[in-house]
Scaffold this motif. Sequence first.
Motif, PDB file in Angstrom:
ATOM      1  N   ASP A 159       0.736  -1.108  -0.078  1.00 32.01           N
ATOM      2  CA  ASP A 159       0.046   0.078   0.053  1.00 32.01           C
ATOM      3  C   ASP A 159       0.768   1.296  -0.185  1.00 32.01           C
ATOM      4  OD1 ASP A 159      -2.328  -1.475   0.177  1.00 32.01           O
ATOM      5  OD2 ASP A 159      -2.432  -1.704   2.187  1.00 32.01           O
ATOM      6  N   ASP A 160       2.181   1.139   0.539  1.00 32.45           N
ATOM      7  CA  ASP A 160       2.837   2.409   0.732  1.00 32.45           C
ATOM      8  C   ASP A 160       3.695   2.805  -0.535  1.00 32.45           C
ATOM      9  OD1 ASP A 160       4.404  -0.123   0.900  1.00 32.45           O
ATOM     10  OD2 ASP A 160       5.536   0.718   2.731  1.00 32.45           O
ATOM     11  N   ALA A 161       3.600   2.015  -1.804  1.00 30.74           N
ATOM     12  CA  ALA A 161       4.509   2.434  -2.562  1.00 30.74           C
ATOM     13  C   ALA A 161       3.787   2.696  -4.041  1.00 30.74           C
ATOM     14  CB  ALA A 161       5.440   1.320  -3.002  1.00 30.74           C
ATOM     15  N   PRO A 162       4.206   3.989  -4.764  1.00 33.91           N
ATOM     16  CA  PRO A 162       3.445   4.253  -5.712  1.00 33.91           C
ATOM     17  C   PRO A 162       4.277   3.257  -7.142  1.00 33.91           C
ATOM     18  CG  PRO A 162       5.049   5.976  -5.170  1.00 33.91           C
ATOM     19  CD  PRO A 162       4.884   5.074  -4.176  1.00 33.91           C
ATOM     20  N   PRO A 163       3.360   3.131  -8.267  1.00 31.17           N
ATOM     21  CA  PRO A 163       3.955   2.384  -9.138  1.00 31.17           C
ATOM     22  C   PRO A 163       4.747   3.479  -9.978  1.00 31.17           C
ATOM     23  CG  PRO A 163       1.617   2.924  -9.641  1.00 31.17           C
ATOM     24  CD  PRO A 163       2.110   3.384  -8.271  1.00 31.17           C
ATOM     25  N   ASP A 164       5.902   2.467 -10.408  1.00 28.12           N
ATOM     26  CA  ASP A 164       6.888   3.354 -11.233  1.00 28.12           C
ATOM     27  C   ASP A 164       6.925   2.454 -12.560  1.00 28.12           C
ATOM     28  OD1 ASP A 164       8.268   1.077 -10.684  1.00 28.12           O
ATOM     29  OD2 ASP A 164       9.701   2.401  -9.408  1.00 28.12           O
ATOM     30  N   GLN A 165       7.876   2.759 -13.542  1.00 24.79           N
ATOM     31  CA  GLN A 165       8.009   2.053 -14.818  1.00 24.79           C
ATOM     32  C   GLN A 165       8.360   0.423 -14.625  1.00 24.79           C
ATOM     33  OE1 GLN A 165       7.029   3.073 -17.936  1.00 24.79           O
ATOM     34  NE2 GLN A 165       7.225   1.354 -18.468  1.00 24.79           N
ATOM     35  N   THR A 166       9.044   0.230 -13.600  1.00 21.08           N
ATOM     36  CA  THR A 166       9.543  -1.101 -13.277  1.00 21.08           C
ATOM     37  C   THR A 166       8.216  -1.906 -12.933  1.00 21.08           C
ATOM     38  OG1 THR A 166      11.800  -0.603 -12.728  1.00 21.08           O
ATOM     39  CG2 THR A 166      10.818  -2.720 -11.932  1.00 21.08           C
TER      40      THR A 166
END
Length: 65
Positions: free
Chosen positions: A40-47
């Motif tokens: 829940d605590d991490a926004p998505p990035d390209q990876t």
Amino acid sequence: MDHRSPRVEVDRGVCIGSGICVGSAPAFFRLDGGRARVRDDAPPDQTVLDVADSCPVEAISVLEP
């Protein structure tokens, strides 16, 4: 202009717990009960978006905001 991040979901009914997502993006995915779950605590990035494409059973969905 909309700057919200896409939402990533794991269909735990489809997930087979291969761990590819956890191995590739451990800050975003974790295994819980043998199935992947989004942290829940991490926004998505390209990876994370690339990992979603590599799920062997297509259990990871990327939903645009």
